[in-house]
Design an enzyme around this catalytic site. Structure first.
Site, PDB file in Angstrom:
ATOM      1  N   GLY A 279       0.808  -1.208   0.000  1.00 51.77           N
ATOM      2  CA  GLY A 279       0.000   0.000   0.000  1.00 51.77           C
ATOM      3  C   GLY A 279       0.843   1.261   0.000  1.00 51.77           C
ATOM      4  N   SER A 280       0.302   2.329   0.567  1.00 49.09           N
ATOM      5  CA  SER A 280       0.838   3.679   0.356  1.00 49.09           C
ATOM      6  C   SER A 280       2.192   3.957   0.993  1.00 49.09           C
ATOM      7  CB  SER A 280      -0.177   4.710   0.850  1.00 49.09           C
ATOM      8  OG  SER A 280      -1.353   4.649   0.072  1.00 49.09           O
TER       9      SER A 280
END
Length: 635
Positions: free
Chosen positions: A339-340
């Site tokens: 993810g981020s």
């Protein structure tokens, strides 16, 4: 002719009379004696020549009769924290049994068996000093009578009568001696104690008997450091030879040490018991409150790569094995879409390629970015807020965690160039952790959609150790440092040490690139307008550089992403102090319950990082004072 006449005629023909019969018997006996003599002589000659009887060596049998040997078991090495505090060490455990046979007598026919009149008192003592209840103890004692009325020689007390400590054994012996009760005895077993309980358990691992049928074989590592470094910890058994007397005891002056015992070496880890204990105590309430399927947390010294605290949930107690359901070290064995948190790597690569202008804004297309519009396979990417924040610049794309901004940076770099940076940062390759079953993860191939999605942390799989290694570049002027959990290996017999050195494993980007990104990461927690975790991650007296992540989780069977409200892998990476990091902390939480909020991981991160900085400051001051004292004394 009658039968009698026929017999007399046969005797006369054969000249059978007592004198002749004695002569013939004598000849037969003499011939037999000569034959037996030569047979025995031949057999004796064969035995003398071959030294064997029926394939059995007489020499070996003689040595077995008069010579003895004893195996001296090597002591398994201890596992310690960086300050020498014990994490795992050898010990002896004990199991209970009661002798019930009335034939078990000592001198002067003293009764050394457990008598029925003492059963109640024995059960009370065991109830007070073990996990056995009084009722269960009595049940085991009374089970010593067979169906035919005879008495068993002894009875044991089940699992609750095993794995007793030396203290428990001594307490039981003292209590029974005070009441002059006989019949309770103990059998010792090789054991391993882990005094801290749940303590980086999947990293440290545990031991068990190498052969459940033969305890003399000793313990072997079953997981983690105990298994990966089993040869180093085990050592080598020694052996003593000697001549025996008729009682089987060594004859004085005949003892010879054939091979010297080599105790196992001690392993000093990089863990700090103060920080590790604090981490474990913070994870338990987190799990109770948010009920995630899995949690990981790693705290690493930024400059050395030394891991000072790491754990996961689910976890277990290596001494009691309670909770041993998850047999994986998630930190190296599990691969996942990060993810981020990977956006700081995307941004650093874009800066390195000269396509990142922090003040430049980028457009947010209506409806999101279309990566693939093939009917039935459409891939449209949006930001988490669907663009409601309005126009962002690339600096704000980091702190506000914009997927669209990362896609634009990936497009400017080019998919292949971005994949080269992923490789430079160590993804898709082993970190050579030394732990078993380490996963390599994977990076996208030629699929342009996957290449683009990997820029914001999807369509790429990583391990926890890979992420820590990549993050280390942001605290070391662009140079990655291998995560380490072994500080040194010490031979307790010689004092010789093998010290693990700091290991640089590549410089994927410049110091300028990582320093700029780290500065922008501060906005995540300090910018009230564009900080996605504004005022969430704090350490008193320090600026915090942080990046959060929320990754969708794919169903491994169907390949489809889960869609539940909290079916995500939440994460945060945090570096303190932001200007020149001393520590890097990385936490992940998988699929918590719906009570989850953005402050959840801060409940672990904030107090842990606060303690880490306090310890760092205290240790530095202590060392400075010691150095000053040394200089003054020399003067």
């Amino acid at each position: 002719m009658s039968v009698k006449s026929k017999i007399k005629q046969f005797i006369r023909k054969k000249n059978l009379n007592p004198m002749n019969n004695r002569k013939k018997v004598g000849i037969i006996l003499f011939a037999t004696s000569i034959g037996l003599f030569f047979l025995f002589a031949f057999r004796l000659s064969y035995i003398i020549g071959s030294g064997e009887v029926a394939g059995v060596s007489l020499k070996e049998k003689t040595e077995e009769l008069y010579n003895g040997s004893t195996v001296i078991k090597a002591k398994r090495g201890s596992i310690l924290d960086r300050n020498g505090q014990v994490i795992a060490e050898d010990a002896t455990s004990y199991s209970l049994y009661a002798v019930l046979s009335e034939d078990f007598l000592g001198q002067d026919k003293k009764k050394l068996y457990a008598q029925k009149k003492d059963f109640d008192a024995i059960a009370a003592v065991l109830d007070s000093n073990t996990e056995l209840s009084k009722e269960d103890a009595l049940k085991y004692l009374n089970s010593g009578t067979n169906e035919d009325g005879s008495t068993k020689f002894q009875v044991e007390f089940g699992s609750n009568g095993k794995n007793l400590t030396l203290e428990q054994k001594q307490n039981i012996e003292t209590a029974l001696a005070e009441q002059e009760i006989e019949g309770i005895y103990f059998e010792d077993h090789p054991d391993r104690i882990y005094p801290n309980g749940v303590f980086a358990s999947h990293l440290i691992g545990y031991t068990d008997l190498a052969n459940q049928e033969d305890e003399s074989v000793g313990l072997t590592g079953m997981m983690g450091i105990e298994k990966s470094y089993n040869d180093i910890l085990s050592g080598t058994d020694g052996k003593i030879d000697y001549q025996k007397n008729v009682s089987g005891n060594p004859v004085p002056g005949t003892v010879v040490e054939e091979s010297q015992v080599q105790d196992g070496q001690d392993i000093v880890t990089t863990l700090d018991i103060r920080l590790q204990t604090r981490l474990e105590s913070l994870l338990d309430p987190l799990v109770e409150k948010y009920e995630p399927k899995e949690v990981t947390a790693v705290l690493m010294e930024a400059k050395s790569g030394d891991i000072v605290a790491m754990s996961q949930r689910p976890s277990f107690n290596p001494e009691t094995k309670e909770g041993l359901e998850l047999w994986r070290n998630i930190l190296v064995e599990d691969k996942y879409e990060p993810g981020s948190t990977i956006k700081i790597i995307t941004s650093a690569a874009a800066i390195q390629e000269g396509v990142f202008n922090p003040d430049e804004t980028f457009a947010y297309p209506y409806g999101g970015v279309v990566l693939d519009d093939t009917p039935g396979n459409e891939t449209i990417v949006n930001d988490w807020d669907k663009g409601e924040k309005g126009t962002l610049n690339f600096r704000q794309a980091i702190s506000w965690s914009s997927n669209v901004g990362m896609l634009e940076l990936e497009r400017r770099m080019g998919g292949q160039k971005w994949q080269e940076y992923l490789t430079k940062f160590g993804f898709g390759a082993s970190t050579n952790s030394g732990l078993e079953n380490e996963s390599l993860g994977s990076i996208p191939g030629d699929n342009t959609v996957d290449q683009a999605m990997s820029a914001f942390g999807q369509a790429i799989s990583v391990t926890n150790f890979q992420m820590m290694q990549a993050f280390s570049a942001f605290a070391n002027e662009g140079t990655m440092i291998k995560p380490q959990y072994i500080r040194e290996i010490v031979d307790p017999q010689t004092g010789e040490k093998k010290v693990t050195q700091r290991e640089e494993v590549g410089t994927p980007v410049s110091a300028q690139a990582v320093n700029d990104v780290r500065t922008y990461m501060v906005d995540t927690v300090e910018d009230p307008t564009y900080g996605i975790a504004y005022d969430v991650y704090t350490v008193p007296g320090y600026h915090v550089a942080a990046k959060t992540g929320t990754a969708q989780i794919v169903d491994q069977e169907t390949g489809v992403y889960y869609t539940g409200a909290t079916d995500y892998l939440y994460s945060v990476v945090e570096m303190v102090p932001a200007e020149n990091p001393e520590y890097i902390l990385y936490i992940t939480m998988k699929q918590p319950n719906t009570n989850y909020s953005k402050v959840a991981m801060a409940e672990v991160a904030n107090p842990l990082m606060k303690l880490a900085m306090e310890i760092k400051e205290t240790d530095v001051n202590t060392q400075t004072a010691a150095d000053t004292t040394a200089v003054e004394s020399n003067e």
